[in-house]
Design a protein around this motif. Structure first.
Motif, PDB file in Angstrom:
ATOM      1  N   PHE A 171     -24.567  -0.887 -14.113  1.00 32.77           N
ATOM      2  CA  PHE A 171     -24.467  -0.172 -15.390  1.00 32.77           C
ATOM      3  C   PHE A 171     -23.819  -1.060 -16.446  1.00 32.77           C
ATOM      4  O   PHE A 171     -22.930  -0.650 -17.185  1.00 32.77           O
ATOM      5  CB  PHE A 171     -23.670   1.128 -15.221  1.00 32.77           C
ATOM      6  N   ASN A 172     -24.300  -2.302 -16.512  1.00 34.19           N
ATOM      7  CA  ASN A 172     -23.767  -3.289 -17.454  1.00 34.19           C
ATOM      8  C   ASN A 172     -24.722  -3.366 -18.650  1.00 34.19           C
ATOM      9  O   ASN A 172     -25.724  -4.088 -18.626  1.00 34.19           O
ATOM     10  CB  ASN A 172     -23.644  -4.649 -16.769  1.00 34.19           C
ATOM     11  N   ALA A 173     -24.406  -2.609 -19.704  1.00 32.05           N
ATOM     12  CA  ALA A 173     -25.297  -2.547 -20.860  1.00 32.05           C
ATOM     13  C   ALA A 173     -25.357  -3.879 -21.594  1.00 32.05           C
ATOM     14  O   ALA A 173     -26.414  -4.270 -22.107  1.00 32.05           O
ATOM     15  CB  ALA A 173     -24.848  -1.444 -21.813  1.00 32.05           C
ATOM     16  N   GLN A 174     -24.241  -4.608 -21.651  1.00 32.07           N
ATOM     17  CA  GLN A 174     -24.241  -5.886 -22.350  1.00 32.07           C
ATOM     18  C   GLN A 174     -25.169  -6.884 -21.667  1.00 32.07           C
ATOM     19  O   GLN A 174     -25.960  -7.570 -22.325  1.00 32.07           O
ATOM     20  CB  GLN A 174     -22.818  -6.442 -22.419  1.00 32.07           C
ATOM     21  N   LEU A 175     -25.101  -6.964 -20.353  1.00 29.41           N
ATOM     22  CA  LEU A 175     -25.987  -7.865 -19.616  1.00 29.41           C
ATOM     23  C   LEU A 175     -27.435  -7.416 -19.738  1.00 29.41           C
ATOM     24  O   LEU A 175     -28.344  -8.240 -19.849  1.00 29.41           O
ATOM     25  CB  LEU A 175     -25.570  -7.916 -18.140  1.00 29.41           C
ATOM     26  N   THR A 176     -27.656  -6.103 -19.758  1.00 33.79           N
ATOM     27  CA  THR A 176     -29.015  -5.578 -19.889  1.00 33.79           C
ATOM     28  C   THR A 176     -29.659  -6.022 -21.190  1.00 33.79           C
ATOM     29  O   THR A 176     -30.779  -6.558 -21.209  1.00 33.79           O
ATOM     30  CB  THR A 176     -29.003  -4.040 -19.811  1.00 33.79           C
ATOM     31  N   PHE A 177     -28.953  -5.808 -22.309  1.00 36.00           N
ATOM     32  CA  PHE A 177     -29.545  -6.147 -23.600  1.00 36.00           C
ATOM     33  C   PHE A 177     -29.604  -7.655 -23.818  1.00 36.00           C
ATOM     34  O   PHE A 177     -30.512  -8.148 -24.494  1.00 36.00           O
ATOM     35  CB  PHE A 177     -28.766  -5.467 -24.726  1.00 36.00           C
ATOM     36  N   PHE A 178     -28.650  -8.392 -23.248  1.00 37.31           N
ATOM     37  CA  PHE A 178     -28.725  -9.847 -23.338  1.00 37.31           C
ATOM     38  C   PHE A 178     -29.976 -10.358 -22.619  1.00 37.31           C
ATOM     39  O   PHE A 178     -30.724 -11.189 -23.155  1.00 37.31           O
ATOM     40  CB  PHE A 178     -27.473 -10.482 -22.731  1.00 37.31           C
ATOM     41  N   THR A 179     -30.215  -9.843 -21.413  1.00 37.83           N
ATOM     42  CA  THR A 179     -31.393 -10.271 -20.661  1.00 37.83           C
ATOM     43  C   THR A 179     -32.678  -9.819 -21.349  1.00 37.83           C
ATOM     44  O   THR A 179     -33.672 -10.560 -21.374  1.00 37.83           O
ATOM     45  CB  THR A 179     -31.346  -9.708 -19.230  1.00 37.83           C
ATOM     46  N   MET A 180     -32.664  -8.624 -21.907  1.00 37.11           N
ATOM     47  CA  MET A 180     -33.829  -8.157 -22.657  1.00 37.11           C
ATOM     48  C   MET A 180     -34.113  -9.064 -23.846  1.00 37.11           C
ATOM     49  O   MET A 180     -35.283  -9.363 -24.162  1.00 37.11           O
ATOM     50  CB  MET A 180     -33.608  -6.718 -23.122  1.00 37.11           C
ATOM     51  N   GLY A 181     -33.054  -9.528 -24.521  1.00 41.11           N
ATOM     52  CA  GLY A 181     -33.235 -10.449 -25.635  1.00 41.11           C
ATOM     53  C   GLY A 181     -33.844 -11.770 -25.181  1.00 41.11           C
ATOM     54  O   GLY A 181     -34.736 -12.316 -25.851  1.00 41.11           O
ATOM     55  N   ILE A 182     -33.372 -12.285 -24.041  1.00 44.14           N
ATOM     56  CA  ILE A 182     -33.936 -13.534 -23.507  1.00 44.14           C
ATOM     57  C   ILE A 182     -35.405 -13.352 -23.155  1.00 44.14           C
ATOM     58  O   ILE A 182     -36.254 -14.210 -23.462  1.00 44.14           O
ATOM     59  CB  ILE A 182     -33.138 -13.982 -22.259  1.00 44.14           C
ATOM     60  N   ILE A 183     -35.736 -12.224 -22.524  1.00 43.74           N
ATOM     61  CA  ILE A 183     -37.132 -11.953 -22.159  1.00 43.74           C
ATOM     62  C   ILE A 183     -38.001 -11.852 -23.413  1.00 43.74           C
ATOM     63  O   ILE A 183     -39.121 -12.377 -23.463  1.00 43.74           O
ATOM     64  CB  ILE A 183     -37.224 -10.657 -21.330  1.00 43.74           C
ATOM     65  N   GLY A 184     -37.483 -11.163 -24.446  1.00 45.66           N
ATOM     66  CA  GLY A 184     -38.237 -11.053 -25.693  1.00 45.66           C
ATOM     67  C   GLY A 184     -38.484 -12.399 -26.343  1.00 45.66           C
ATOM     68  O   GLY A 184     -39.589 -12.681 -26.822  1.00 45.66           O
ATOM     69  N   LEU A 185     -37.465 -13.267 -26.365  1.00 42.40           N
ATOM     70  CA  LEU A 185     -37.624 -14.596 -26.946  1.00 42.40           C
ATOM     71  C   LEU A 185     -38.634 -15.425 -26.154  1.00 42.40           C
ATOM     72  O   LEU A 185     -39.462 -16.137 -26.741  1.00 42.40           O
ATOM     73  CB  LEU A 185     -36.274 -15.315 -26.996  1.00 42.40           C
TER      74      LEU A 185
END
Length: 296
Positions: free
Chosen positions: A255-269
């Motif tokens: 339940f680590n929201a910061q890691l979730t959105f960071f990884t989502m940002g990397i995937i999007g890039l």
């Protein structure tokens, strides 16, 4: 003749590395709109947080999930194997994780594209293959690639192959059916001119038919690119145990929201860069196709 001469001149300037001013302006304008689009999205997200509409624990804005980079990179930490500090090893681990995921996507897409074109050509030109393979492909094509995950694990075990297989399945049926459809729409005049000029069947396919269908096949490839990224992340979370998909699974389970959105940002890039690279390859290989879809 003027159009042909202009096309040759533009192709020559590209090969010499000379970019036309109007093309540079178009690229800069496109890049500016991309920055504006992403900046507007991030700004609205930050505004929602500032007004209290975005819970920082559930929907942390960019300045929050990007603030504690050392802690986020610790999830990518390979210091035991690489050596050095956790921060530097975490950065290296992030880069290696992105490389591994990208290689799985590239390998699956390449196999799906090449074998899909080959299968489509076989169905179009060989009657026996058309009668035997068409019903089977139409039966298997509607099945979601995610449904193939247990099958890929049963067949190939845990590792890189299941992820590559899922990406392959995502593209193969679409490219096969698109190839069959495009081969049926090749203008007869092209084929007649090739025969009049004495071209063999092989020369006709490589120099007339294939260049005619490649633009549409590249469109199909781009349309399935993002689906390929989706399925490889699922495969990495379940059937590989490494890659960006595995990090996303760790973020969900903790339940680590910061890691979730960071990884989502990397995937999007990565997806954005991948699509941009594919468009550059398309422009280089299909030099005879104008940007608006016509022919130079």
């Amino acid at each position: 003749m003027l159009v042909t001469a202009r096309a040759r001149m533009m192709r020559g300037t590209r090969r010499l590395g000379v970019a036309l001013p109007i093309e540079n302006l178009a690229k800069y304008t496109q890049f500016g709109w991309a920055v504006a689009s992403i900046g507007l999205f991030a700004g609205l997200w930050e505004l929602a947080w500032a007004l209290g509409y975005a819970n920082p624990l559930l929907l942390p804005p960019p300045h929050i999930f990007l603030s504690n980079m050392s802690r986020t990179l610790s999830y990518f930490d390979n210091s035991d194997a690489i050596g050095g500090t956790a921060a530097s090893s975490g950065l290296v681990g992030l880069l290696m994780t992105c490389v591994f995921t990208t290689l799985r996507v590239v390998t699956g897409l390449a196999l799906g594209f090449v074998l899909g074109v080959a299968a489509g050509a076989l169905i179009h030109y060989v009657t026996l293959a058309r009668n035997l393979l068409t019903p089977l492909i139409l039966l298997l094509a509607p099945i979601s690639p995610v449904a193939w995950l247990p099958v890929s694990i049963f067949l190939f075990g845990i590792g890189n192959v299941p992820a590559i297989f899922l990406v392959f399945i995502t593209l193969f049926f679409a490219i096969t059916l698109s190839t069959v459809a495009q081969l049926e729409t090749v203008p007869r005049s092209y084929l007649n001119v090739a025969r009049i000029m004495g071209a063999s069947e092989r020369q006709t396919f490589l120099r007339v038919v294939l260049p005619s269908i490649l633009p549409s096949l590249f469109v199909t490839l781009r349309l399935n690119l993002f689906a390929a990224w989706m399925v490889v992340l699922i495969a990495e979370a379940v059937g590989v145990g490494s890659g960006l998909g595995q990090i996303t699974s760790v973020a969900r389970s903790t339940f680590n929201a910061q890691l979730t959105f960071f990884t989502m940002g990397i995937i999007g890039l990565l997806g954005f860069f991948f699509d941009w690279s594919l468009r550059q390859i398309q422009a280089r290989l299909l030099w005879w196709v104008a940007p608006n879809g016509g022919r130079r």
